[in-house]
Scaffold this motif. Structure first.
Motif, PDB file in Angstrom:
ATOM      1  N   LEU A 158       0.775  -1.360  -0.034  1.00  0.00           N
ATOM      2  CA  LEU A 158      -0.032   0.147   0.086  1.00  0.00           C
ATOM      3  C   LEU A 158       0.789   1.191   0.323  1.00  0.00           C
ATOM      4  N   ALA A 159       1.787   1.225   0.840  1.00  0.00           N
ATOM      5  CA  ALA A 159       2.883   2.511   0.813  1.00  0.00           C
ATOM      6  C   ALA A 159       3.853   2.732  -0.404  1.00  0.00           C
ATOM      7  N   ASN A 160       4.226   1.632  -0.969  1.00  0.00           N
ATOM      8  CA  ASN A 160       5.206   1.498  -2.023  1.00  0.00           C
ATOM      9  C   ASN A 160       4.843   1.296  -3.511  1.00  0.00           C
ATOM     10  N   GLY A 161       3.429   0.466  -3.599  1.00  0.00           N
ATOM     11  CA  GLY A 161       3.113   0.173  -4.702  1.00  0.00           C
ATOM     12  C   GLY A 161       3.812  -1.275  -5.279  1.00  0.00           C
ATOM     13  N   LEU A 162       3.484  -1.374  -6.441  1.00  0.00           N
ATOM     14  CA  LEU A 162       4.156  -2.761  -7.198  1.00  0.00           C
ATOM     15  C   LEU A 162       4.522  -2.264  -8.420  1.00  0.00           C
ATOM     16  N   PRO A 163       5.287  -2.644  -9.354  1.00  0.00           N
ATOM     17  CA  PRO A 163       5.776  -2.254 -10.497  1.00  0.00           C
ATOM     18  C   PRO A 163       4.562  -2.968 -11.566  1.00  0.00           C
ATOM     19  N   VAL A 164       4.401  -2.212 -12.538  1.00  0.00           N
ATOM     20  CA  VAL A 164       3.266  -2.561 -13.376  1.00  0.00           C
ATOM     21  C   VAL A 164       3.222  -4.013 -13.898  1.00  0.00           C
ATOM     22  N   ASN A 165       2.055  -4.501 -13.914  1.00  0.00           N
ATOM     23  CA  ASN A 165       1.905  -5.998 -14.228  1.00  0.00           C
ATOM     24  C   ASN A 165       2.632  -6.965 -13.350  1.00  0.00           C
ATOM     25  N   THR A 166       2.809  -6.559 -12.163  1.00  0.00           N
ATOM     26  CA  THR A 166       3.548  -7.382 -11.104  1.00  0.00           C
ATOM     27  C   THR A 166       2.819  -7.572  -9.912  1.00  0.00           C
ATOM     28  N   LEU A 167       2.666  -8.747  -9.251  1.00  0.00           N
ATOM     29  CA  LEU A 167       2.099  -8.950  -7.928  1.00  0.00           C
ATOM     30  C   LEU A 167       3.194  -9.878  -6.876  1.00  0.00           C
ATOM     31  N   LEU A 168       2.619 -10.168  -5.678  1.00  0.00           N
ATOM     32  CA  LEU A 168       3.477 -10.912  -5.033  1.00  0.00           C
ATOM     33  C   LEU A 168       2.844 -12.281  -4.764  1.00  0.00           C
ATOM     34  N   ASN A 169       3.727 -13.508  -4.743  1.00  0.00           N
ATOM     35  CA  ASN A 169       3.320 -14.825  -4.275  1.00  0.00           C
ATOM     36  C   ASN A 169       4.065 -14.823  -2.858  1.00  0.00           C
ATOM     37  N   VAL A 170       3.384 -15.064  -1.853  1.00  0.00           N
ATOM     38  CA  VAL A 170       3.861 -15.302  -0.411  1.00  0.00           C
ATOM     39  C   VAL A 170       3.438 -16.421   0.155  1.00  0.00           C
ATOM     40  N   ASN A 171       4.538 -17.262   0.618  1.00  0.00           N
ATOM     41  CA  ASN A 171       4.313 -18.570   0.978  1.00  0.00           C
ATOM     42  C   ASN A 171       4.958 -18.668   2.341  1.00  0.00           C
ATOM     43  N   PHE A 172       4.275 -19.254   3.432  1.00  0.00           N
ATOM     44  CA  PHE A 172       4.624 -19.464   4.822  1.00  0.00           C
ATOM     45  C   PHE A 172       5.186 -20.863   5.252  1.00  0.00           C
ATOM     46  N   PRO A 173       6.127 -21.099   5.962  1.00  0.00           N
ATOM     47  CA  PRO A 173       6.533 -22.203   6.523  1.00  0.00           C
ATOM     48  C   PRO A 173       5.481 -22.611   7.612  1.00  0.00           C
TER      49      PRO A 173
END
Length: 257
Positions: A158-173
């Motif tokens: 929310l604070a920094n945004g993301l590059p265009v056409n990019t998202l994050l895949n986050v996985n937790f152990p």
């Protein structure tokens, strides 16, 4: 009308009553105004499927106090499309979060995942998006150790945004001893599928998909390595699947037509 708090769309693929989405809703409610649109039943492994051969249902339900929530008859991607077009009425949310999935979506799993496809659809709609998954398939999985990382990553986006056409895949152990966050690349791995053949009472064969996860990557900068060493893996993902490095090679081909 834009509120002081960010508008956050919450989706998933495990279904509207899954424990993982409840944890995600609670985490996002501490940050902004939450709207939930989720499937009415589990949709794991749906990938980026959409519903085109039958009508979709979208019903407002009262599951969590103070949260605007809708039950959708379609796929995770359908949920995002309906949210943008019918719930937000074109006023796109500030953030789309998907999950928390019961089971990892690291490495090649990102291609099959309904959780990640919902987040990808958010990114296609130019909404900053994150998919969250936990290495625990049990319905009574404990997500408590994920919450502070979910909040922090959402706030960073929310604070920094993301590059265009990019998202994050986050996985937790699946560990209470998380060492921190690792920015990673997707590991080179695949599933070696097998089909367990059985016979029904009518003597007709049927099949259960099984398989073994084959890792072909010894790098220490991958999501698989991070998770095995008790780090939260964060992989920036793009939906442009063009193999840009192959274009010069193909341009050297001679087409005899």
């Amino acid at each position: 009308m834009k509120t002081a708090k960010p508008n956050i769309l919450v989706v998933n693929d495990d279904g509207i009553t899954a424990p993982g989405i409840k944890v995600l809703i609670e985490a996002m409610a501490a940050i902004g105004r939450v709207v939930v649109v989720a499937p009415d039943s589990p949709q794991s492994g749906m990938g980026h499927a959409i519903t085109i051969g039958k009508p979709l249902r979208l019903d407002k339900v009262d599951l969590y106090e103070g949260i605007e929530i809708y039950r959708c008859s379609g796929t995770p991607v359908d949920c995002v499309k309906l949210a943008v077009n019918k719930v937000f009425k074109g006023q796109k949310p500030d953030l789309c979060v998907s999950g928390i999935n019961h089971g990892l979506n690291n490495s090649i799993n990102v291609l099959y995942s309904g959780t990640m496809s919902a987040a990808v659809e958010g990114a296609i709609e130019s909404i900053p998006s994150i998919g969250f998954s936990l290495d625990d398939y049990n319905l009574d999985a404990n997500f408590s150790h994920c919450v502070k990382y979910v909040k922090e990553l959402a706030l960073q986006v929310l604070a920094n945004g993301l590059p265009v056409n990019t998202l994050l895949n986050v996985n937790f152990p699946n560990s209470d001893n998380i060492k921190g966050i690792k920015i990673c690349r997707q590991a080179n791995a695949k599933w070696a599928e097998e089909f367990d053949e059985r016979v029904d009472p009518h003597k007709r064969p049927y099949y259960w998909l099984t398989g073994v996860f084959q890792l072909n990557d010894g790098g220490e900068d991958t999501d698989v390595w991070a998770l095995e060493h008790n780090y939260v893996s964060v992989v920036p993902v793009q939906f442009d699947m063009t193999a840009h490095h192959a274009i010069p090679l193909l341009n050297n081909w001679t087409f005899n037509v």
